[in-house]
Enzyme design. Structure first.
Site, PDB file in Angstrom:
ATOM      1  N   LEU A   5       0.821  -1.214   0.000  1.00 56.61           N
ATOM      2  CA  LEU A   5       0.000   0.000   0.000  1.00 56.61           C
ATOM      3  C   LEU A   5       0.852   1.259   0.000  1.00 56.61           C
ATOM      4  O   LEU A   5       0.481   2.266  -0.598  1.00 56.61           O
ATOM      5  CB  LEU A   5      -0.927   0.009   1.219  1.00 56.61           C
ATOM      6  CG  LEU A   5      -1.959  -1.121   1.292  1.00 56.61           C
ATOM      7  CD1 LEU A   5      -2.735  -1.054   2.595  1.00 56.61           C
ATOM      8  CD2 LEU A   5      -2.905  -1.053   0.104  1.00 56.61           C
TER       9      LEU A   5
ATOM     10  N   PHE B  30      10.915   4.012   7.650  1.00 55.27           N
ATOM     11  CA  PHE B  30      11.427   2.743   8.172  1.00 55.27           C
ATOM     12  C   PHE B  30      10.373   1.642   8.164  1.00 55.27           C
ATOM     13  O   PHE B  30      10.520   0.637   8.859  1.00 55.27           O
ATOM     14  CB  PHE B  30      11.941   2.934   9.607  1.00 55.27           C
ATOM     15  CG  PHE B  30      12.993   3.990   9.734  1.00 55.27           C
ATOM     16  CD1 PHE B  30      14.285   3.756   9.296  1.00 55.27           C
ATOM     17  CD2 PHE B  30      12.681   5.223  10.266  1.00 55.27           C
ATOM     18  CE1 PHE B  30      15.257   4.732   9.407  1.00 55.27           C
ATOM     19  CE2 PHE B  30      13.647   6.206  10.386  1.00 55.27           C
ATOM     20  CZ  PHE B  30      14.939   5.972   9.953  1.00 55.27           C
TER      21      PHE B  30
ATOM     22  N   VAL C 203       3.774  -0.811   4.432  1.00 64.90           N
ATOM     23  CA  VAL C 203       2.405  -1.185   4.774  1.00 64.90           C
ATOM     24  C   VAL C 203       1.850  -2.042   3.644  1.00 64.90           C
ATOM     25  O   VAL C 203       1.785  -1.598   2.490  1.00 64.90           O
ATOM     26  CB  VAL C 203       1.515   0.047   5.004  1.00 64.90           C
ATOM     27  CG1 VAL C 203       0.098  -0.394   5.373  1.00 64.90           C
ATOM     28  CG2 VAL C 203       2.091   0.933   6.095  1.00 64.90           C
TER      29      VAL C 203
ATOM     30  N   ASP D 198       0.162  14.547  15.885  1.00 61.47           N
ATOM     31  CA  ASP D 198       0.605  14.442  14.488  1.00 61.47           C
ATOM     32  C   ASP D 198      -0.588  14.383  13.539  1.00 61.47           C
ATOM     33  O   ASP D 198      -0.617  13.585  12.596  1.00 61.47           O
ATOM     34  CB  ASP D 198       1.494  13.211  14.307  1.00 61.47           C
ATOM     35  CG  ASP D 198       2.303  13.272  13.011  1.00 61.47           C
ATOM     36  OD1 ASP D 198       2.480  14.380  12.469  1.00 61.47           O
ATOM     37  OD2 ASP D 198       2.752  12.206  12.542  1.00 61.47           O
TER      38      ASP D 198
END
Length: 665
Positions: A392, A397, A400, A516
């Site tokens: 995806l 790091f 997915v 975030d």
């Protein structure tokens, strides 16, 4: 034999003097004499002695019956030979008879309601009833005149002749009929019991058969489970391979229209550059042609105006005709310029649309390149459960993958965290602590506007995996790249869902600051439900934190366009609270409605930090377009982007804002 019994009774008469005297008195009453007859005394005494032991009919002794029939008011001298009428005694005896009859009726009713019983016990109860009736008859005889006297005489005569039974007692129920009835009931119940036992045995056999079938099915399921898993994974792999092939074919086709990535060599340096496809080249050529035509028309128009100003002495008629021609020619030029402008705008819109497609193409090409270079691209099954399908996306790091849970039979997103083998052990441990901390925060969050975290496990010494809820829709970043400006109505419902997730985070025992919030961390499912994800930078607010907030220990992390001014203070350790997420949500709302970020939109993160762009963002300005944005939306954004942290509302306060209230008024 009778003589032997008489001698035996006579030998025991000395021990029964008291009872003999009572019997003599009773006999005197019965025969109408003052003193008992001598020839009856011995047999009566013998009969009394023989009945002094408990009777076989329920333990009632004759001496007790005779003692009960004795009257304490009798004349000891035997002066009266007839039983005088005593109304009170007769009434007492009748009451006793009625009471005993009632007890017998209750006992009969109780015996009839018993379902299981012992036949010998019931027979004994029947004899007890007969003894009770004997006592009733004996007691009632005292108040019933000659009938009782005759009955008593018959009993005594019967006893004197050696007959120990009560042959003259009238009984309503014969013992033979009772025994026969009881035996019939017992036989019926035994038959029913046998029937029930047969049914129980049948049911037990059926249960055993069902248990055996269930065990066989479970064994069969265990045997077929590997095969079923293999078939399912093979089907998933086949579908994924087809999707990969289709995606690569589409990229090749779009590359012909939109362009491709080229490689430029400059000595030892190799760099990548974008080369436009034929469609974009044609659109750019059309724009260039229209620009040239536009410049030519404008030159002709300027020349026309110059000729008009340079005309000399001419007659009025000629002057009028030239002026009319000039006006007509100028209108022609204006019409042509307007037409060129419309064509230019149409081509620009089409080119912008192709630019969006080009952006998607570039991202897809990057994804395919990352997928081809991934070591997990060969459809592995992780932890004997998760079948990896297609990539995806890839971050700094982590990778997915879309995967399928072979146990729960659902699609999931597997985030594979890779540790660089060149890292020091200290850096690896730091990254692991960070990931475990994120997992510990995320695993307890259960809300429909927050992406679920299902599982976490280790793959090898340098890789571990977190399993997340799969959202089949796009993220907000992809939506805004495809459609930079959203209608206010859509933006409002998206920001409402984001705040619902934030409210959940702030109503927990340990409050959580996301820290975030950005378009890439807002995902959508098939139904358009917005879900907040990525808790890698989240902060847990401890119980001892004051109203001003907690210390920011990770200053410098995060996405600068969406962080509030207090996060950039360098002269002291910043204190943060849920108001950080309020500022970030205000930036998201502004970007969705106006198509750009309010502060530092065209700046890099390094430039924002260097020029203190966010620290200087004391007031938010709104562009004139789109003009359809309501004043309520602008006021809501202003409240979220309040510069002073102390004056800015927190998450729970903003959630109660009238702009986010969907209740009907």
């Amino acid at each position: 034999m009778a003589e032997d019994m008489l001698l035996h009774f006579t030998s025991n008469s000395s021990n029964q003097s008291d009872q003999s005297s009572k019997i003599a008195k009773l006999e005197a009453r019965l025969v109408g004499k003052a003193t008992p007859a001598t020839h009856l005394q011995v047999p009566l005494q013998s009969a009394v002695n023989s009945f002094s032991a408990p009777s076989k009919f329920g333990g009632v002794t004759l001496s007790e019956s005779l003692a009960d029939s004795d009257d304490s008011d009798d004349d000891d001298n035997g002066g009266a030979f007839l039983i005088l009428a005593n109304t009170q005694k007769r009434q007492k005896v009748e009451d006793e008879c009625a009471s005993i009859a009632m007890e017998m009726a209750v006992e009969d009713q109780r015996q009839a309601s018993v379902e299981t019983f012992d036949s010998s016990k019931l027979i004994s109860e029947t004899h007890k009833k007969k003894q009770a009736r004997v006592r009733v008859n004996a007691a009632s005889g005292r108040g019933r005149g000659g009938r009782a006297t005759d009955q008593g005489r018959n009993q005594i005569i019967s006893l004197s002749n050696g007959d120990l039974g009560f042959s003259n007692v009238n009984d309503d129920y014969s013992s033979e009929d009772d025994v026969a009835s009881l035996r019939a009931k017992v036989a019926s119940m035994e038959e029913n019991l046998k029937k029930y036992q047969d049914e129980v045995s049948d049911y037990r056999n059926r249960c055993e058969c069902l248990d055996k079938e269930l065990k066989d099915l479970k064994d069969l399921e265990q045997k077929l489970k590997p095969k079923r898993t293999k078939v399912l994974s093979d089907l998933l792999i086949s579908v994924s391979k087809a999707e990969r092939q289709e995606a690569r074919m589409k990229v090749r086709q779009d590359s012909l229209r939109l362009g491709n990535i080229g490689v430029i060599r400059a000595g030892t340096l190799i760099s990548e550059t974008w080369e436009d496809g034929q469609t974009l080249k044609d659109l750019n050529a059309q724009l260039k042609y229209l620009l040239e035509v536009k410049e030519a028309v404008e030159r002709q128009r300027k020349s026309l105006k110059k000729r008009q100003s340079d005309k000399g002495d001419v007659s009025d008629i000629e002057s009028g005709a030239q002026e009319e021609d000039t006006v007509i020619q100028d209108e022609i030029y204006k019409s042509r310029l307007a037409s060129i402008k419309r064509e230019e705008e149409s081509i620009i819109r089409e080119r912008d649309r192709y630019e969006l497609e080009k952006g998607r193409l570039i991202r897809e090409m990057k994804r395919i390149r990352d997928e081809d270079g991934s070591r997990f691209n060969n459809f592995q099954i992780l932890n004997h459960r998760y079948a990896l399908l297609n990539l995806l996306g890839k971050g700094g790091f982590s990778e997915v993958y879309k995967a399928f849970d072979l146990v729960e039979h659902r699609y999931v997103a597997c985030k594979l965290h890779g540790l660089n083998a060149q890292w020091s052990e200290e850096k690896k441990q730091s990254y692991m602590r960070h990931a475990i901390r994120e997992y510990n925060i995320h695993k307890t969050l259960i809300h429909h506007n927050i992406v679920r975290l299902w599982d976490i496990f280790e793959i090898d010494s340098n890789t571990f995996c977190t399993v997340l809820e799969y959202c089949s829709g796009k993220d907000l970043d992809a939506v805004l790249k495809a459609t930079p400006i959203l209608p206010e109505r859509e933006a409002r419902i998206i920001i409402y869902q984001i705040f619902q997730g934030l409210v959940y985070l702030n109503k927990r025992t340990q409050k959580i600051i996301h820290y975030d919030l950005k378009p890439g961390n807002v995902l959508f499912d098939d139904f358009g439900v917005a879900k907040v994800t990525d808790f890698g930078l989240s902060k847990i607010v401890e119980d001892d934190v004051g109203s001003q907030g907690m210390e920011l220990t990770s200053q410098g992390a995060g996405t600068y366009w969406y962080l509030p001014p207090e996060c950039f203070e360098l002269n002291k350790v910043p204190l943060i609270s849920s108001k950080v997420d309020v500022w970030s949500a205000g930036i998201l709302m502004y970007q969705m409605i106006f198509g750009r970020r309010p502060f530092g939109h065209d700046q890099s993160q390094e430039r924002i930090l260097r020029e203190d762009t966010i620290i200087k963002a004391r007031k938010v300005e709104f562009p004139s377009r789109p003009a359809a944005v309501s004043n309520e939306a602008k006021d809501f954004i202003r409240r979220c982007l309040t510069y002073n942290q102390a004056e800015r509302p927190d998450v729970l306060s903003v959630a109660q804002d009238p702009y986010l209230n969907y209740k009907k008024k």
